[in-house]
Design a protein around this motif. Structure first.
Motif, PDB file in Angstrom:
ATOM      1  N   SER A 194     -16.014   6.720  -6.595  1.00 19.89           N
ATOM      2  CA  SER A 194     -14.417   6.852  -7.260  1.00 19.89           C
ATOM      3  C   SER A 194     -14.646   5.197  -8.005  1.00 19.89           C
ATOM      4  CB  SER A 194     -13.527   6.287  -6.705  1.00 19.89           C
ATOM      5  OG  SER A 194     -13.305   5.619  -5.388  1.00 19.89           O
ATOM      6  N   PRO A 195     -13.819   5.176  -9.318  1.00 20.06           N
ATOM      7  CA  PRO A 195     -13.731   3.659  -9.773  1.00 20.06           C
ATOM      8  C   PRO A 195     -13.061   3.102  -8.830  1.00 20.06           C
ATOM      9  CG  PRO A 195     -13.339   5.047 -11.499  1.00 20.06           C
ATOM     10  CD  PRO A 195     -13.439   6.634  -9.899  1.00 20.06           C
ATOM     11  N   TYR A 196     -13.121   0.909  -9.447  1.00 23.72           N
ATOM     12  CA  TYR A 196     -11.579   0.727  -9.256  1.00 23.72           C
ATOM     13  C   TYR A 196     -11.918  -0.488 -10.817  1.00 23.72           C
ATOM     14  CZ  TYR A 196     -15.228  -2.422  -7.047  1.00 23.72           C
ATOM     15  OH  TYR A 196     -16.537  -3.649  -6.675  1.00 23.72           O
ATOM     16  N   TYR A 197     -10.627  -1.471 -11.164  1.00 21.85           N
ATOM     17  CA  TYR A 197     -10.670  -1.352 -12.077  1.00 21.85           C
ATOM     18  C   TYR A 197     -10.303  -3.003 -11.447  1.00 21.85           C
ATOM     19  CZ  TYR A 197     -10.787   3.186 -13.950  1.00 21.85           C
ATOM     20  OH  TYR A 197     -10.638   4.363 -13.593  1.00 21.85           O
ATOM     21  N   GLY A 198     -10.118  -3.765 -11.010  1.00 21.60           N
ATOM     22  CA  GLY A 198      -9.429  -5.325 -10.552  1.00 21.60           C
ATOM     23  C   GLY A 198     -10.358  -5.838 -10.159  1.00 21.60           C
ATOM     24  N   ASN A 199     -10.693  -7.029  -8.776  1.00 21.29           N
ATOM     25  CA  ASN A 199     -11.936  -7.549  -8.223  1.00 21.29           C
ATOM     26  C   ASN A 199     -11.642  -7.472  -6.658  1.00 21.29           C
ATOM     27  OD1 ASN A 199     -12.494  -8.313 -10.991  1.00 21.29           O
ATOM     28  ND2 ASN A 199     -10.840 -10.164 -10.718  1.00 21.29           N
ATOM     29  N   PHE A 200     -12.261  -7.350  -5.679  1.00 27.49           N
ATOM     30  CA  PHE A 200     -12.314  -7.024  -4.722  1.00 27.49           C
ATOM     31  C   PHE A 200     -12.658  -8.957  -4.085  1.00 27.49           C
ATOM     32  CE2 PHE A 200     -15.020  -6.746  -0.748  1.00 27.49           C
ATOM     33  CZ  PHE A 200     -13.262  -6.260   0.385  1.00 27.49           C
ATOM     34  N   THR A 201     -11.458  -9.558  -3.454  1.00 28.55           N
ATOM     35  CA  THR A 201     -12.094 -10.598  -2.938  1.00 28.55           C
ATOM     36  C   THR A 201     -11.977 -10.456  -0.937  1.00 28.55           C
ATOM     37  OG1 THR A 201     -11.198 -11.896  -5.357  1.00 28.55           O
ATOM     38  CG2 THR A 201     -11.835 -13.259  -3.551  1.00 28.55           C
ATOM     39  N   PRO A 202     -12.807 -10.239  -0.651  1.00 29.48           N
ATOM     40  CA  PRO A 202     -12.854 -10.122   0.793  1.00 29.48           C
ATOM     41  C   PRO A 202     -11.830 -11.950   1.049  1.00 29.48           C
ATOM     42  CG  PRO A 202     -15.104 -10.208   0.228  1.00 29.48           C
ATOM     43  CD  PRO A 202     -15.272 -10.336  -1.015  1.00 29.48           C
ATOM     44  N   PRO A 203     -11.357 -11.872   2.538  1.00 30.45           N
ATOM     45  CA  PRO A 203      -9.978 -12.302   2.504  1.00 30.45           C
ATOM     46  C   PRO A 203     -11.233 -13.558   3.641  1.00 30.45           C
ATOM     47  CG  PRO A 203      -9.938 -10.331   3.991  1.00 30.45           C
ATOM     48  CD  PRO A 203     -10.536  -9.760   2.840  1.00 30.45           C
ATOM     49  N   ASN A 204     -10.395 -14.618   3.655  1.00 30.31           N
ATOM     50  CA  ASN A 204     -11.503 -15.193   4.769  1.00 30.31           C
ATOM     51  C   ASN A 204     -11.136 -15.630   6.118  1.00 30.31           C
ATOM     52  OD1 ASN A 204     -13.081 -17.669   5.127  1.00 30.31           O
ATOM     53  ND2 ASN A 204     -11.437 -19.340   4.625  1.00 30.31           N
ATOM     54  N   GLY A 205     -11.681 -14.139   6.952  1.00 36.02           N
ATOM     55  CA  GLY A 205     -11.512 -13.850   8.108  1.00 36.02           C
ATOM     56  C   GLY A 205     -12.356 -12.963   8.706  1.00 36.02           C
ATOM     57  N   PRO A 206     -12.230 -13.047   9.648  1.00 33.97           N
ATOM     58  CA  PRO A 206     -13.356 -12.118  10.870  1.00 33.97           C
ATOM     59  C   PRO A 206     -14.312 -10.569  10.173  1.00 33.97           C
ATOM     60  CG  PRO A 206     -11.723 -12.142  11.727  1.00 33.97           C
ATOM     61  CD  PRO A 206     -11.135 -11.967  10.649  1.00 33.97           C
ATOM     62  N   LEU A 207     -15.467 -10.411  10.027  1.00 28.18           N
ATOM     63  CA  LEU A 207     -15.058  -9.342   9.655  1.00 28.18           C
ATOM     64  C   LEU A 207     -15.619  -8.482  11.029  1.00 28.18           C
ATOM     65  CD1 LEU A 207     -17.151  -6.725   8.392  1.00 28.18           C
ATOM     66  CD2 LEU A 207     -18.665  -7.704   8.285  1.00 28.18           C
ATOM     67  N   TYR A 208     -14.934  -7.142  11.578  1.00 30.44           N
ATOM     68  CA  TYR A 208     -14.714  -6.591  12.402  1.00 30.44           C
ATOM     69  C   TYR A 208     -15.693  -4.990  12.460  1.00 30.44           C
ATOM     70  CZ  TYR A 208     -10.984  -8.962  14.987  1.00 30.44           C
ATOM     71  OH  TYR A 208      -9.855  -9.997  15.269  1.00 30.44           O
ATOM     72  N   ILE A 209     -16.516  -5.225  13.595  1.00 21.87           N
ATOM     73  CA  ILE A 209     -17.607  -4.661  13.529  1.00 21.87           C
ATOM     74  C   ILE A 209     -17.455  -2.954  14.680  1.00 21.87           C
ATOM     75  CG2 ILE A 209     -20.087  -3.205  13.638  1.00 21.87           C
ATOM     76  CD1 ILE A 209     -20.707  -6.369  12.379  1.00 21.87           C
ATOM     77  N   GLY A 210     -17.639  -2.063  14.272  1.00 23.68           N
ATOM     78  CA  GLY A 210     -17.349  -1.386  15.989  1.00 23.68           C
ATOM     79  C   GLY A 210     -15.866  -1.024  16.429  1.00 23.68           C
ATOM     80  N   SER A 211     -15.050  -1.531  16.021  1.00 22.37           N
ATOM     81  CA  SER A 211     -13.714  -2.358  16.356  1.00 22.37           C
ATOM     82  C   SER A 211     -12.449  -2.780  15.233  1.00 22.37           C
ATOM     83  CB  SER A 211     -13.910  -3.225  17.242  1.00 22.37           C
ATOM     84  OG  SER A 211     -13.978  -4.563  16.211  1.00 22.37           O
ATOM     85  N   ASP A 212     -11.603  -3.453  15.617  1.00 23.41           N
ATOM     86  CA  ASP A 212     -10.844  -3.518  14.506  1.00 23.41           C
ATOM     87  C   ASP A 212     -10.161  -4.528  15.355  1.00 23.41           C
ATOM     88  OD1 ASP A 212      -8.826  -2.952  12.393  1.00 23.41           O
ATOM     89  OD2 ASP A 212      -8.017  -1.365  12.715  1.00 23.41           O
ATOM     90  N   HIS A 213      -8.838  -5.175  14.216  1.00 24.80           N
ATOM     91  CA  HIS A 213      -7.984  -6.515  14.760  1.00 24.80           C
ATOM     92  C   HIS A 213      -7.295  -5.893  16.369  1.00 24.80           C
ATOM     93  CE1 HIS A 213      -8.186  -9.595  11.616  1.00 24.80           C
ATOM     94  NE2 HIS A 213      -8.581  -7.655  10.660  1.00 24.80           N
ATOM     95  N   PRO A 214      -6.900  -6.480  17.152  1.00 29.56           N
ATOM     96  CA  PRO A 214      -6.210  -6.844  18.150  1.00 29.56           C
ATOM     97  C   PRO A 214      -4.819  -6.220  17.542  1.00 29.56           C
ATOM     98  CG  PRO A 214      -6.712  -8.825  18.249  1.00 29.56           C
ATOM     99  CD  PRO A 214      -7.242  -8.334  17.069  1.00 29.56           C
ATOM    100  N   GLY A 215      -4.496  -4.232  18.383  1.00 28.42           N
ATOM    101  CA  GLY A 215      -3.300  -3.862  17.734  1.00 28.42           C
ATOM    102  C   GLY A 215      -3.446  -2.673  16.539  1.00 28.42           C
ATOM    103  N   GLY A 216      -4.977  -2.922  16.099  1.00 29.71           N
ATOM    104  CA  GLY A 216      -5.200  -1.660  15.649  1.00 29.71           C
ATOM    105  C   GLY A 216      -5.594  -0.517  15.687  1.00 29.71           C
ATOM    106  N   GLY A 217      -6.723  -0.096  14.904  1.00 25.64           N
ATOM    107  CA  GLY A 217      -7.197   1.575  15.272  1.00 25.64           C
ATOM    108  C   GLY A 217      -8.559   1.103  16.616  1.00 25.64           C
ATOM    109  N   PRO A 218      -8.561   2.268  17.295  1.00 20.90           N
ATOM    110  CA  PRO A 218      -9.988   2.217  18.444  1.00 20.90           C
ATOM    111  C   PRO A 218     -10.942   1.895  17.659  1.00 20.90           C
ATOM    112  CG  PRO A 218      -9.201   4.685  18.184  1.00 20.90           C
ATOM    113  CD  PRO A 218      -8.257   3.850  17.077  1.00 20.90           C
ATOM    114  N   GLY A 219     -12.179   1.829  18.783  1.00 19.69           N
ATOM    115  CA  GLY A 219     -13.092   1.692  18.702  1.00 19.69           C
ATOM    116  C   GLY A 219     -13.870   1.758  17.885  1.00 19.69           C
ATOM    117  N   ALA A 220     -15.304   2.044  18.148  1.00 14.58           N
ATOM    118  CA  ALA A 220     -16.648   3.158  17.186  1.00 14.58           C
ATOM    119  C   ALA A 220     -16.233   4.078  18.506  1.00 14.58           C
ATOM    120  CB  ALA A 220     -17.640   2.153  16.948  1.00 14.58           C
ATOM    121  N   ARG A 221     -16.388   3.749  19.670  1.00 15.14           N
ATOM    122  CA  ARG A 221     -17.054   5.176  20.454  1.00 15.14           C
ATOM    123  C   ARG A 221     -17.498   5.966  20.559  1.00 15.14           C
ATOM    124  NH1 ARG A 221     -13.803   9.467  21.032  1.00 15.14           N
ATOM    125  NH2 ARG A 221     -12.508   9.582  19.108  1.00 15.14           N
ATOM    126  N   GLY A 222     -19.401   5.231  19.631  1.00 16.19           N
ATOM    127  CA  GLY A 222     -20.218   5.046  19.911  1.00 16.19           C
ATOM    128  C   GLY A 222     -21.296   4.188  20.051  1.00 16.19           C
TER     129      GLY A 222
END
Length: 384
Positions: A333-361
């Motif tokens: 799908s299209p998008y029209y603004g700009n995407f600027t990644p936040p200056n923080g961590p990239l979570y792989i197979g997981s989420d921020h503490p208190g976020g959703g469950p990990g990958a389970r795989g």
């Protein structure tokens, strides 16, 4: 014997003596150019040997004799130099004829210095004021000797050092830079290790283990790579393989990749299992969401390749957020603004503490690029 006969015999002897002396003088004079040529050949030969790293020729070795096969011919010839393949061709001018001209060229490819060394020259008489030129790689200076004045009444021959661009095996700085720009900014094979093949090392790794197929992420896993994983946002690709412990038909959630600031809706990137759907969500700087979601019927233990891309389509010029599964386009799908990644961590197979469950795989071959991979490149990711 009468006096006239004595005078006649004496005159004949005198003529013979003069002729022998003249002939010896002329022969010696004719040999001088050949001697000079041989001396220049030896100097050029030694120069090439020093530059290419080949073994010096023994003292007194023949390096330029007329008609000598396998040694220097005319100006110079070098064969069998260590680390270089030499091509030799040449001829010499005749000794009996001082006006005779000959020449020889030497070319070498793949020298140990990383470039090429070549010699060209002429073996014409010294009085012609000929020169020998030596071309050497730019990597470091070369030491050459300049001969003193040579006999024969001619001018000094000179050896000139001329830098070259290097041999065919040399890679330019621009080529290396292009390779870096096209390559991944983050590469994690997850093969019995969480050490990155490229990019920053994770600052947090909890709830992960190795199972021989990759790295297994539990439901409470936490795995964070700093600096947004090296992603800049204007265009990019994230790809990974996963063998889930769950079935796609389960009404459960699993976080596969997260790049966001908690409690902020703009500048978010999320790849998740949400119920019976696989979702890629991209929110630009206005908070507008785009991406794709598809139903999945995966079975536990099956391996699948998930790839998400974003940025300006090179054909239409439209900014698109696209999701591929096993090398095939699943939705976009299209998008029209700009995407600027936040200056923080990239979570792989997981989420921020208190976020959703990990990958389970089990995840492997995680790659992140600051460009959109083409369709063929995305398909190739399934075979890596």
């Amino acid at each position: 014997m009468t006096r006239p006969w004595v005078a006649l015999i004496a005159g004949a002897c005198l003529l013979v003596t003069v002729g022998v002396v003249v002939q010896r003088f002329r022969g010696s004079d004719a040999e001088e150019p050949a001697v000079a040529r041989n001396r220049m050949a030896a100097l050029a030969d030694k120069a090439i040997a020093k530059r290419s790293g080949s073994v010096d020729y023994p003292e007194g070795a023949d390096t330029g004799s007329p008609g000598h096969s396998g040694a220097a011919a005319g100006a110079a010839a070098v064969g069998g130099a260590r680390g270089a393949g030499a091509a030799v061709a040449g001829s010499t001018g005749g000794v009996a004829d001082p006006s005779g001209r000959g020449s020889a060229t030497v070319g070498s490819v793949g020298s140990r210095a990383g470039g090429s060394v070549g010699v060209s020259g002429s073996s014409a008489p010294i009085s012609a004021g000929n020169s020998i030129s030596v071309t050497a790689p730019v990597a470091g200076p070369a030491l050459f000797e300049k001969p003193s004045s040579l006999a024969g009444g001619g001018t000094d021959e000179t050896i000139a050092l001329v830098p070259s661009a290097g041999g065919p095996g040399k890679q330019s700085k621009d080529e290396k830079q292009n390779q870096d720009e096209n390559g991944p900014v983050l590469a994690l094979s997850f093969d019995n290790s969480v050490q990155p093949d490229k990019g920053d090392q994770a600052t947090l790794a909890e709830g992960v283990a190795f199972d021989g197929q990759g790295t297994k992420f539990s439901a409470d896993a936490q795995f964070a790579v700093p600096n947004a994983g090296g992603l800049t946002g204007e265009a990019g690709t994230i790809s990974f393989k996963i063998q889930p412990d769950w079935s796609g038909a389960e009404e459960t959630d699993a976080s596969l990749a997260q790049l966001r600031t908690p409690n902020e809706w703009n500048n978010r990137l999320q790849i998740t299992k949400n119920g019976q759907y696989l979702r890629f969500l991209l929110a630009d700087d206005t908070g507008q969401e785009s991406g794709a979601g598809i139903p999945i019927r995966w079975q536990p233990g099956e391996e699948h390749t998930v790839t998400a891309t974003w940025g300006e389509d090179p054909v239409t010029g439209q900014k698109l957020a696209s999701l591929y599964v096993d090398g095939r386009l699943a939705g976009q799908s299209p998008y029209y603004g700009n995407f600027t990644p936040p200056n923080g961590p990239l979570y792989i197979g997981s989420d921020h503490p208190g976020g959703g469950p990990g990958a389970r795989g089990t995840m492997s071959n995680f790659l992140a690029y600051n460009r959109i991979l083409g369709g063929g490149e995305v398909s190739n990711l399934t075979t890596r």
